[in-house]
Scaffold this motif. Structure first.
Motif, short mmCIF file in Angstrom:
data_model
loop_
_atom_site.label_atom_id
_atom_site.label_comp_id
_atom_site.label_asym_id
_atom_site.label_seq_id
_atom_site.Cartn_x
_atom_site.Cartn_y
_atom_site.Cartn_z
N SER A 1 -111.28 -5.30 83.78
CA SER A 1 -110.88 -4.42 82.70
C SER A 1 -110.41 -5.26 81.51
CB SER A 1 -109.78 -3.48 83.21
OG SER A 1 -109.44 -2.50 82.25
N ALA B 1 -105.81 -1.59 78.21
CA ALA B 1 -106.83 -0.53 78.31
C ALA B 1 -106.15 0.83 78.23
CB ALA B 1 -107.59 -0.66 79.62
N HIS C 1 -112.77 0.75 78.94
CA HIS C 1 -112.15 0.25 80.17
C HIS C 1 -111.16 1.25 80.74
CE1 HIS C 1 -113.99 -3.70 80.07
NE2 HIS C 1 -113.70 -3.80 78.78
N GLU D 1 -111.26 2.75 84.50
CA GLU D 1 -110.09 2.72 85.38
C GLU D 1 -109.79 4.12 85.92
OE1 GLU D 1 -106.62 0.91 83.78
OE2 GLU D 1 -107.53 -1.08 83.53
N PHE E 1 -107.39 -3.92 89.38
CA PHE E 1 -107.86 -4.16 88.01
C PHE E 1 -107.45 -5.55 87.55
CE2 PHE E 1 -106.92 0.62 87.53
CZ PHE E 1 -108.15 0.95 88.07
N ARG F 1 -107.15 -7.15 84.27
CA ARG F 1 -107.16 -6.80 82.85
C ARG F 1 -107.17 -8.07 82.02
NH1 ARG F 1 -102.64 -2.06 83.44
NH2 ARG F 1 -104.04 -0.37 84.07
N ALA G 1 -102.70 -3.96 89.12
CA ALA G 1 -103.35 -4.19 87.82
C ALA G 1 -102.77 -5.49 87.27
CB ALA G 1 -103.10 -3.03 86.87
N GLU H 1 -102.53 -8.55 84.62
CA GLU H 1 -102.79 -8.90 83.22
C GLU H 1 -103.18 -10.38 83.17
OE1 GLU H 1 -102.40 -6.48 80.76
OE2 GLU H 1 -102.03 -5.12 82.43
#
Length: 281
Positions: free
Chosen positions: A102, A106, A118, A122, A134, A136, A189, A191
């Motif tokens: 992603s 997003a 994205h 998701e 994810f 990201r 998720a 980053e």
């Protein structure tokens, strides 16, 4: 044996993930999902042809896959539909866990317009019933020099905003970690950023020093940025212009500035710097 499906295996990211996993663990059985089998990596594994937008071909290619690495497909007005189609096919095929690339921030109101796509993907994965992770990604450090024109000038409305760009290799290594033990990362998720947030003046100076060329950043206003890109690419569609310009406005408003510890948490080491990435090219 756990069967891992890897999309985009003929590309830079999927190809690197394939290389990291191929032959590394006897418990893993790889299946490469590509548009053209002739361009698949030369590894001894199963190769299937399919596209994201072809539900039937995707369904056939995905049957038997337990964990799927889903690399976001080519940018374009059909990407949301293609992603939804592929996610639906994966769920129907019995895929248990999807690791999706992603983008940081997003959201339906993301400054970077492609961040909207994205977010839609998701949401499709959340609604699919499949477990998911994810990754990201921020912008890739690897491609920042390509933002420059033939004279080494990066132009855009980024102002003094900062960018925590990440190495593509770090994303690939993080993906390999998650794919080996997806249950440990269900619902996460991450980053994916680099170790520092740079203004584009710093990107230009430091990239130029490594590459041995003069590079600089020139500020543009938003309308000026649209005009310069329309002049340079007269056949570009509006969504492309919006994506190009919003890359810089997302830097300007701080959307891409936050530094995350997630790469180091996953890899057990600091993420690569701009210099390290460009020196390895």
């Amino acid at each position: 044996m756990t069967t891992i499906g890897i999309t985009g295996a003929s590309g830079a990211l999927g190809g690197r993930v394939t290389a990291l996993l191929a032959g590394a663990d006897l418990r893993l059985d790889l299946r490469l999902l590509v548009r053209d089998a002739a361009r698949a990596p030369d590894v001894d594994t199963d190769v299937r042809e399919c596209t994201y937008g072809d539900h039937d071909a995707a369904l056939a290619a995905l049957r038997g896959v337990e964990t799927l690495f889903m690399v976001s497909t080519h940018e374009g007005p059909q990407r949301r539909h293609e992603h939804r189609t592929f996610v639906a096919a994966a769920a129907e095929a019995g895929v248990r866990h999807v690791v999706y690339t992603s983008f940081v921030g997003a959201a339906p109101d993301a400054t970077f317009t492609l961040g909207h796509d994205h977010h839609v993907t998701e949401e499709a994965l959340r609604d699919s019933g499949m477990s998911h992770t994810f990754l990201r990604d921020n912008l890739y450090l690897d491609v920042l020099p390509h933002f420059a024109d033939d004279h080494g000038v990066l132009r855009g409305p980024a102002g003094r905003g900062r960018l925590a760009a990440v190495a593509r290799a770090d994303v690939a290594e993080a993906a390999a970690v998650v794919l080996r033990d997806p249950g440990d990362h269900a619902g996460a998720a991450y980053e994916m950023t680099g170790p520092e947030a740079l203004i584009l003046d710093e990107v230009a100076a430091r990239a130029g020093a490594v590459l041995g060329r003069e590079m600089s950043y020139v500020e543009e206003g938003i309308e000026e940025a649209y005009a310069s890109r329309r002049a340079g690419w007269p056949d570009a569609e509006q969504w492309q212009l919006d994506a190009w310009v919003s890359t810089y406005t997302a830097i300007a408003d701080g959307s891409l500035a936050e530094i995350s510890p997630d790469v180091e948490r996953l890899l057990g080491r600091p993420p690569r710097t701009l210099e390290q990435v460009l020196a390895d090219r």
